[in-house]
Design a protein around this motif. Structure first.
Motif, mmCIF file in Angstrom:
data_model
loop_
_atom_site.group_PDB
_atom_site.id
_atom_site.type_symbol
_atom_site.label_atom_id
_atom_site.label_comp_id
_atom_site.label_asym_id
_atom_site.label_seq_id
_atom_site.Cartn_x
_atom_site.Cartn_y
_atom_site.Cartn_z
ATOM 1 N N TYR A 111 3.114 0.223 -6.600
ATOM 2 C CA TYR A 111 4.503 -0.153 -7.373
ATOM 3 C C TYR A 111 4.296 -1.043 -8.355
ATOM 4 O O TYR A 111 4.080 -2.296 -8.210
ATOM 5 N N PRO A 112 4.949 -0.703 -9.572
ATOM 6 C CA PRO A 112 4.764 -1.659 -10.865
ATOM 7 C C PRO A 112 5.349 -3.087 -10.451
ATOM 8 O O PRO A 112 6.595 -3.121 -9.968
ATOM 9 N N PRO A 171 0.803 -1.339 0.110
ATOM 10 C CA PRO A 171 -0.125 0.131 0.017
ATOM 11 C C PRO A 171 0.700 1.217 0.007
ATOM 12 O O PRO A 171 1.910 1.274 0.653
ATOM 13 N N LEU A 172 0.309 2.418 -0.510
ATOM 14 C CA LEU A 172 0.893 3.385 -0.303
ATOM 15 C C LEU A 172 1.122 3.941 1.010
ATOM 16 O O LEU A 172 0.057 3.709 1.766
ATOM 17 N N THR A 173 1.932 4.871 1.154
ATOM 18 C CA THR A 173 1.988 5.406 2.613
ATOM 19 C C THR A 173 0.818 6.600 2.790
ATOM 20 O O THR A 173 0.749 7.349 1.547
ATOM 21 N N GLU A 174 0.597 7.258 3.849
ATOM 22 C CA GLU A 174 -0.244 8.229 3.999
ATOM 23 C C GLU A 174 0.413 9.559 3.472
ATOM 24 O O GLU A 174 -0.285 10.468 2.795
ATOM 25 N N GLU A 175 1.683 9.472 3.649
ATOM 26 C CA GLU A 175 2.650 10.773 2.869
ATOM 27 C C GLU A 175 2.355 10.623 1.579
ATOM 28 O O GLU A 175 2.343 11.604 0.783
ATOM 29 N N GLY A 217 -1.807 -0.125 -5.063
ATOM 30 C CA GLY A 217 -1.124 0.420 -3.807
ATOM 31 C C GLY A 217 -2.170 1.460 -3.190
ATOM 32 O O GLY A 217 -2.316 1.637 -2.081
ATOM 33 N N HIS A 218 -3.142 1.853 -3.924
ATOM 34 C CA HIS A 218 -4.098 2.891 -3.670
ATOM 35 C C HIS A 218 -5.063 3.025 -4.856
ATOM 36 O O HIS A 218 -4.487 3.301 -6.101
ATOM 37 N N PHE A 219 -6.328 3.254 -4.718
ATOM 38 C CA PHE A 219 -7.091 3.488 -5.795
ATOM 39 C C PHE A 219 -8.000 4.791 -5.647
ATOM 40 O O PHE A 219 -8.565 5.175 -4.556
ATOM 41 N N LEU A 239 6.360 5.393 -9.131
ATOM 42 C CA LEU A 239 4.948 4.394 -8.992
ATOM 43 C C LEU A 239 4.474 4.376 -10.349
ATOM 44 O O LEU A 239 4.842 5.288 -11.122
ATOM 45 N N GLY A 240 3.670 3.591 -10.247
ATOM 46 C CA GLY A 240 2.878 3.346 -11.847
ATOM 47 C C GLY A 240 1.399 3.484 -11.596
ATOM 48 O O GLY A 240 0.929 3.498 -10.572
#
Length: 249
Positions: free
Chosen positions: A165-166, A21-25, A74-76, A130-131
């Motif tokens: 992340y690809p 997952p993406l970080t909050e930052e 990672g996030h949508f 990121l992708g």
């Protein structure tokens, strides 16, 4: 060539992401970058829904045509045209803005604002390594998407954006020749030159697909587009927009 231009020119759609997952930052930076995009008359006629709930992502993946990467990324993000906040703002001053927000012009402003914001988000994400992949398939079932995301009247989901992340590095898909896209002073008056550009592009795309599919697919771009546009899709759209408060006067 600077790093920003290199990032833009290296763009490709990613459809397989690491389970990370993406970080909050990272999310904060992407959204703040989206908000920095140009907006017509400072209207900022869009909202962004970040979807973290796994069940909602799974359902959105189904609604988008069973695209697994809508669920696994990672996030949508879901980008929406939004005039709900403008009605709330106007109510604070006892002003009726319905005629304006229901106009075709302001509907276009919402589409354009959201698209500009999304592209800023994309560039920010790709600059961080990121992708991304845009998801127009959400428009297959906008009523269901709206219910799932609890979107009020005057808010319509336009498209999704997978970020992560690809887990792949696909070959870049060739774009149209510049002469078929960029015209100087007027639209290309030489029709034959225009057609020749399309034929040249057909050869490029045919070679691209033949190599990518080991000979299973060889269609050129003009054939792909002619067949794709021969049958209208999502013909419910006008009725949906009217129900959501966009009669487009």
């Amino acid at each position: 060539m600077n790093q920003t231009i290199e990032t833009l020119l290296e763009h490709r759609s990613i459809r397989a992401f690491e389970n990370k997952p993406l970080t909050e930052e990272q999310i904060y930076t992407i959204v703040r970058s989206a908000q920095a995009a140009s907006t017509s008359s400072y209207i900022q006629a869009y909202s962004i829904i970040g979807v973290k709930d796994e069940m909602k992502k799974k359902k959105l993946a189904e609604l988008a045509g069973n695209q697994s990467y809508v669920e696994k990324n990672g996030h949508f993000f879901v980008f929406c045209a939004d005039y709900n906040r403008h009605h709330e703002a106007a109510n604070l001053h006892n002003i009726d803005v319905t005629e304006t927000t229901e106009s075709t012009e302001k509907f276009m402003v919402g589409l354009i604002d959201a698209s500009l914001a999304a592209q800023n988000a994309t560039i920010a994400a790709e600059s961080m390594g990121l992708g991304i992949c845009y998801i127009g398939g959400l428009r297959n079932s906008l009523s269901e998407v709206s219910k799932l995301l609890n979107l009020p009247s005057k808010v319509i989901p336009l498209f999704g954006l997978c970020v992560g992340y690809p887990e792949q590095t696909p070959v870049k898909k060739p774009r149209l020749p510049m002469r078929n896209v960029y015209h100087v002073d007027e639209y290309e008056p030489n029709k034959q030159a225009f057609i020749n550009g399309l034929k040249e592009y057909d050869e490029t795309i045919s070679s691209y697909y033949e190599e990518r599919t080991q000979g299973q697919r060889k269609a050129g771009w003009t054939s792909l587009m002619a067949n794709k546009l021969a049958n209208p899709v999502r013909t419910y759209m006008k009725e949906f927009l009217q129900k959501k408060g966009f009669p487009l006067k």
